[in-house]
Design a protein around this motif. Structure first.
Motif, short mmCIF file in Angstrom:
data_model
loop_
_atom_site.label_atom_id
_atom_site.label_comp_id
_atom_site.label_asym_id
_atom_site.label_seq_id
_atom_site.Cartn_x
_atom_site.Cartn_y
_atom_site.Cartn_z
N THR A 84 101.86 -55.77 -3.90
CA THR A 84 101.24 -56.16 -2.63
C THR A 84 100.68 -54.93 -1.94
O THR A 84 101.08 -53.80 -2.23
N ASP A 85 99.78 -55.17 -0.99
CA ASP A 85 99.28 -54.07 -0.19
C ASP A 85 100.28 -53.78 0.92
O ASP A 85 101.33 -54.41 1.00
N ARG A 86 99.98 -52.84 1.78
CA ARG A 86 100.95 -52.45 2.82
C ARG A 86 101.17 -53.53 3.87
O ARG A 86 102.08 -53.43 4.68
N PHE A 87 100.37 -54.59 3.83
CA PHE A 87 100.54 -55.72 4.75
C PHE A 87 101.28 -56.88 4.10
O PHE A 87 101.45 -57.93 4.69
N GLY A 88 101.68 -56.70 2.83
CA GLY A 88 102.41 -57.73 2.13
C GLY A 88 101.52 -58.74 1.42
O GLY A 88 102.02 -59.72 0.86
N ARG A 89 100.20 -58.52 1.41
CA ARG A 89 99.30 -59.44 0.73
C ARG A 89 99.29 -59.14 -0.77
O ARG A 89 99.26 -57.97 -1.17
N ARG A 90 99.31 -60.18 -1.57
CA ARG A 90 99.30 -60.04 -3.02
C ARG A 90 98.01 -59.38 -3.50
O ARG A 90 96.93 -59.73 -3.07
N LEU A 91 98.12 -58.38 -4.38
CA LEU A 91 96.95 -57.70 -4.94
C LEU A 91 96.40 -58.51 -6.11
O LEU A 91 97.16 -59.13 -6.86
N PRO A 92 95.06 -58.49 -6.29
CA PRO A 92 94.49 -59.23 -7.42
C PRO A 92 94.84 -58.53 -8.74
O PRO A 92 95.06 -57.33 -8.79
N ALA A 93 94.85 -59.33 -9.80
CA ALA A 93 95.13 -58.78 -11.12
C ALA A 93 93.98 -57.87 -11.55
O ALA A 93 92.81 -58.10 -11.19
N LEU A 94 94.30 -56.82 -12.31
CA LEU A 94 93.27 -55.93 -12.84
C LEU A 94 92.55 -56.61 -13.99
O LEU A 94 93.18 -57.33 -14.78
N PRO A 95 91.25 -56.40 -14.10
CA PRO A 95 90.52 -57.01 -15.23
C PRO A 95 90.99 -56.38 -16.55
O PRO A 95 91.26 -55.19 -16.61
#
Length: 117
Positions: A104-115
């Protein structure tokens, strides 16, 4: 059997260590209300020496070196650190298996998967 008097927390934080008037940068790895483990290969630590640790701008304590091994030292504090200070500096590892952890980012949002390429 490991018989400890206080709950220990993993830390991994750069802190300041004073041996007499000299300041050294050390790494705080393990912390409890009664003591800690530091990595201090540059500091001239000896068994029984009293040191002062500045863990952040609000938390400072002194203690005595009670063991030394390969650049690491165990420190027993002269006075107990408050449990809230220990919890503030430490963290408890997740019980989730590594494969199930979602970045997650520093706000707790899920990061997208890397291609995948």
């Amino acid at each position: 059997m490991d018989e400890r008097n206080y709950e220990r927390f993993v830390v991994d934080k750069d802190i300041e260590c004073y041996v007499g008037e000299r300041r050294y940068n050390v790494i705080l790895y393990d912390l409890s209300s009664g003591g800690c483990m530091i990595e201090a290969p540059q500091a001239p630590l000896t068994d029984g020496v009293v040191i002062h640790l500045r863990m952040n701008k609000f938390i400072e304590t002194s203690g005595q070196v009670v063991w030394l091994a390969a650049g690491n030292a165990g420190v027993r504090f002269g006075e107990l650190l408050h449990e809230a200070a220990v919890r503030h500096l430490g963290f408890t590892p997740s019980d989730l298996p590594f494969d199930e952890m979602t970045p997650t980012d520093r706000f707790g949002r899920r990061l997208p998967a890397l291609p995948r390429h």
